[in-house]
Design an enzyme around this catalytic site. Structure first.
Site, PDB file in Angstrom:
ATOM      1  N   ASP A   1      24.123  55.565  -4.690  1.00  0.00           N
ATOM      2  CA  ASP A   1      23.556  57.551  -5.239  1.00  0.00           C
ATOM      3  C   ASP A   1      23.632  57.724  -6.003  1.00  0.00           C
ATOM      4  O   ASP A   1      22.864  58.612  -6.139  1.00  0.00           O
ATOM      5  CB  ASP A   1      25.358  58.151  -4.505  1.00  0.00           C
ATOM      6  CG  ASP A   1      26.461  57.570  -5.239  1.00  0.00           C
ATOM      7  OD1 ASP A   1      26.078  56.937  -5.946  1.00  0.00           O
ATOM      8  OD2 ASP A   1      26.922  57.972  -5.212  1.00  0.00           O
ATOM      9  N   ASN A   2      23.794  56.467  -7.197  1.00  0.00           N
ATOM     10  CA  ASN A   2      23.534  56.744  -8.716  1.00  0.00           C
ATOM     11  C   ASN A   2      23.578  55.439  -9.443  1.00  0.00           C
ATOM     12  O   ASN A   2      24.166  54.622  -8.644  1.00  0.00           O
ATOM     13  CB  ASN A   2      23.800  57.586  -9.125  1.00  0.00           C
ATOM     14  CG  ASN A   2      25.801  57.748  -9.366  1.00  0.00           C
ATOM     15  OD1 ASN A   2      25.830  59.072  -8.523  1.00  0.00           O
ATOM     16  ND2 ASN A   2      26.076  56.791 -10.107  1.00  0.00           N
TER      17      ASN A   2
ATOM     18  N   ASP B   1      28.325  53.180  -4.231  1.00  0.00           N
ATOM     19  CA  ASP B   1      29.042  54.524  -4.908  1.00  0.00           C
ATOM     20  C   ASP B   1      28.357  53.954  -6.479  1.00  0.00           C
ATOM     21  O   ASP B   1      29.898  53.469  -7.111  1.00  0.00           O
ATOM     22  CB  ASP B   1      30.399  54.745  -4.366  1.00  0.00           C
ATOM     23  CG  ASP B   1      30.778  56.375  -4.961  1.00  0.00           C
ATOM     24  OD1 ASP B   1      29.573  57.156  -6.416  1.00  0.00           O
ATOM     25  OD2 ASP B   1      31.391  56.347  -4.833  1.00  0.00           O
ATOM     26  N   ASP B   2      27.748  54.155  -7.031  1.00  0.00           N
ATOM     27  CA  ASP B   2      27.587  54.477  -8.718  1.00  0.00           C
ATOM     28  C   ASP B   2      27.318  52.927  -8.596  1.00  0.00           C
ATOM     29  O   ASP B   2      27.218  51.968  -9.583  1.00  0.00           O
ATOM     30  CB  ASP B   2      28.291  54.119  -9.230  1.00  0.00           C
ATOM     31  CG  ASP B   2      29.199  55.572  -9.272  1.00  0.00           C
ATOM     32  OD1 ASP B   2      28.094  56.108  -8.914  1.00  0.00           O
ATOM     33  OD2 ASP B   2      30.443  55.672  -9.846  1.00  0.00           O
TER      34      ASP B   2
ATOM     35  N   CYS C   1      27.034  61.582  -8.008  1.00  0.00           N
ATOM     36  CA  CYS C   1      27.717  61.463  -6.248  1.00  0.00           C
ATOM     37  C   CYS C   1      26.990  62.400  -5.328  1.00  0.00           C
ATOM     38  O   CYS C   1      26.301  62.500  -4.538  1.00  0.00           O
ATOM     39  CB  CYS C   1      28.697  61.409  -5.930  1.00  0.00           C
ATOM     40  SG  CYS C   1      29.771  59.522  -7.852  1.00  0.00           S
TER      41      CYS C   1
END
Length: 487
Positions: free
Chosen positions: A274-275, A43-44, A83
Site C-alpha cells: 500500500d505504501n 502493509d508498508d 494505508c
C-alpha cells in the site's frame, strides 16, 4: 464373447473424459473460463526489501519466484503513502481527493468513501465472481467495498491466513481473493521504553504457529540513503526484514495451496504494497521511498516469464487493469487510471512515462496536502500547506530511528538536513536521473523555469480532470466548488 470394435472405441472415449481433472473450471460453451484473481497487498513494504528488487540480504524466495515466473514492474507507484487512502485507490481506480478518502478510516479519523462509488469487488461480483477478503480492510463504508466472504485469521500469521482461504481456492466459480497482511507495519506499542528499543514490526519472540521465523543481524542490513546509519536504524530494519520474511512464507503457502487446488494455471496473481517502509522519509511522504513500490504480476495466460517492465503505472490503474484481465467491460464507470493489460509483457512501452500522486491526510491531525507529477525524469511536488511544519505519523515520531537523530539535535537525517525535512518549500522540483535522492531542489533555479511552469500546468490539468477540491489553491480557482446551495 468378442466385443465389437465400436464398443471398445466408445468405452475408450468415455474413459478419457472421465479422467478430466474435476477441479478444472467449466466455461459456458464457446466462452473461455474467466481467470481467478489474487490481489496480495502487504502493509508498508518498499522496494528496498525484496530479493528480486536487488536486496541481497533479505530472504524472500517465494516472492522472488513470482518475479521469475511473471513480470516485475520497476516504476510502480501508489498515489498516497498512507494505508487507508492508498487502499481506496487500489479498489476504486480513483484518487482519494475525488472520493472523500482523504486519510485514515479507523478511530477518530473517520474518513469514508462517497457511497455512490463502485469498487472492484462489487463490479466483479456483478459479473459472476466469488469475492472474498482476509486480513486488513481499512476502507469504508462496507456498502461500497462489499465482499461476499469475510475470512478471519491473525493478519500477522500469513500461513494461518492462507489456510483459511482453502474453500475460496476450491470454488467452482471464478474468484477474486483480496489477501491483505498487517506485516510489515510497525507493531504496537509504537513508543518503546526505553526510547532506543527497536519496534517489533509485529514480530514475537515465540514466533507464529506454522511460520518459519527468519531473523537478521543489524550489522548485515542495507540502510537506504534517506535514513541515518545508526544502530537504532539498523535494529529497526532488522525487525522490518523479519516481518517481510513472514509475509514470504505465507505467500509461498498460498501458492502451494493454489497449485494443489488445480487453479494455478488459471489464476492471475498480483503482489503489491500500500505504501513504502514505515520509516521517516518514506511512509506518509511523496518522496520516492514512500510511493515507489513493488508490483509483481503473474498471468499464466501471458507469454511473460522473468520480464522487467519499466512503464510508469500507479495504483489508480489497478482496478481498470484487473477488470480488463477478467474481460469485463465497464463503459459506465469513469476511472482515473487506465488498464495496462496490453503492455504487461513490454519492457519500455510508449506512452507510459507519467504518474500522479495526491496525499492530503494520514492521521486527521496530519493535514499536509501534497500533489505530485512525475513526467519522465522530472518530478514536481506541490506542498500546498508549506507554511506548516511537516506533520508526523505518531508511530514514525516515536520510532527509535527518528529519535536517534532528533534527541541529539543532529543536523542531517540521512542525506537531507533535518530542518529541510521539517520545513519544506512550496515547490520541489527534482531531476531523478541525476538526483535520485531528491536532494537538489530545482524549483527556484532560473535555468529550470520553463520546466517548472510546464509541470505546474500538468498538475493543474490533473487536478481539473480528477475533480480535486484543492484546485482552489491556485489563484482561488473555485470552478469545482459548486454554488454552496443544496438544491
Amino acid at each position: 464373447m468378442r466385443i465389437p470394435q465400436i464398443a471398445i472405441t466408445v468405452f475408450s472415449v468415455l474413459s478419457i473424459f472421465s479422467c478430466v481433472d474435476k477441479n478444472e473450471e467449466k466455461a459456458p460453451e464457446g466462452q473461455a473460463a474467466k481467470p481467478n484473481i489474487i490481489l496480495f497487498v502487504s502493509d508498508d513494504h518498499g522496494t528496498d526489501a525484496l530479493g528480486s528488487y536487488g536486496n541481497k540480504v533479505i530472504k524472500t524466495p517465494n516472492l522472488d519466484k513470482l518475479a521469475e515466473e511473471g513480470v516485475r514492474f520497476t516504476n510502480a507507484y501508489c498515489t498516497s503513502a498512507s494505508c487507508a487512502a492508498s487502499r481506496s485507490v487500489i479498489l476504486t481506480g480513483m484518487y482519494g481527493h475525488a472520493t472523500g478518502s482523504y486519510g485514515h478510516v479507523h478511530d477518530y479519523h473517520h474518513f469514508s468513501t462517497y457511497d455512490n462509488v463502485r469498487s472492484l469487488p462489487v463490479l466483479l461480483e456483478k459479473e459472476g465472481y466469488e469475492t472474498a477478503r482476509i486480513g486488513k480492510y481499512h476502507v469504508a463504508p462496507e456498502k461500497v467495498y462489499h465482499f461476499q466472504k469475510v475470512l478471519e485469521a491473525d493478519p500477522r500469521n500469513t500461513v494461518e491466513m492462507a489456510e483459511k482461504c482453502k474453500d475460496v481456492l476450491s470454488s467452482d466459480n471464478p474468484f477474486f481473493l483480496y489477501f491483505c497482511t498487517d506485516d510489515p507495519h510497525r507493531g504496537a506499542p509504537f513508543q518503546s521504553e526505553p526510547w532506543n528499543e527497536p519496534n517489533s514490526f509485529g514480530n514475537k519472540a515465540e514466533g507464529y504457529a506454522g511460520v518459519e521465523t527468519v531473523t537478521y543481524d543489524p550489522k548485515d542490513v542495507v540502510v537506504p540513503s534517506f535514513l541515518p546509519d545508526t544502530q537504532e536504524t539498523r535494529e529497526e530494519i532488522a525487525q522490518y526484514y523479519q516481518s517481510i520474511s513472514r509475509i514470504d512464507h505465507g505467500f509461498g503457502k498460498l501458492m502451494g495451496m493454489l497449485k494443489a487446488a488445480g487453479k494455478a494455471d488459471n489464476t492471475i496473481v498480483i503482489y503489491i504494497s500500500d505504501n513504502g517502509m514505515a520509516f521517516p522519509g518514506a511512509k506518509t511522504t511523496v518522496y520516492e521511498p514512500g510511493i515507489k513500490l513493488p508490483c509483481i504480476i503473474k498471468d499464466p495466460s501471458a507469454k511473460t516469464k522473468g520480464t522487467v517492465n519499466e512503464a510508469m503505472i500507479s495504483w489508480a490503474d489497478l482496478t481498470p487493469t484487473i477488470l480488463d484481465m477478467a474481460d469485463i467491460e465497464t463503459t459506465d464507470v469513469a476511472f482515473h487510471g487506465r488498464s495496462f493489460k496490453e503492455i504487461v509483457g513490454e519492457r519500455s512501452p510508449l506512452g507510459w512515462d507519467e504518474v500522479k500522486a495526491s496525499h492530503t491526510f494520514h492521521e486527521i491531525t496530519m493535514y499536509y496536502p501534497m500533489r505530485v507529477i512525475r513526467n519522465k525524469n522530472y518530478k514536481l511536488i506541490w506542498n500546498i500547506a508549506w507554511r506548516l511544519e511537516y506533520p508526523f505519523a505518531s508511530d514514525l515520531w516515536a520510532s527509535s530511528t527518528w529519535q536517534s537523530v532528533y534527541r541529539k539535535h543532529g543536523e542531517y537525517f540521512g542525506e537531507r538536513k533535518l530542518q529541510d525535512y521539517l520545513f519544506r518549500p512550496e515547490y520541489e522540483l527534482y531531476n531523478l536521473d541525476t538526483d535520485p535522492g531528491e536532494i537538489v531542489n530545482l524549483a527556484y533555479d532560473e535555468d529550470y523555469g520553463e520546466v517548472l511552469e510546464s509541470m505546474k500546468q500538468k498538475m493543474k490539468t490533473f487536478q481539473k480532470d480528477t475533480s480535486d477540491p484543492w484546485l482552489i489553491m491556485w489563484d482561488h480557482d473555485s470552478s469545482l466548488q459548486g454554488t454552496g446551495v443544496d438544491l
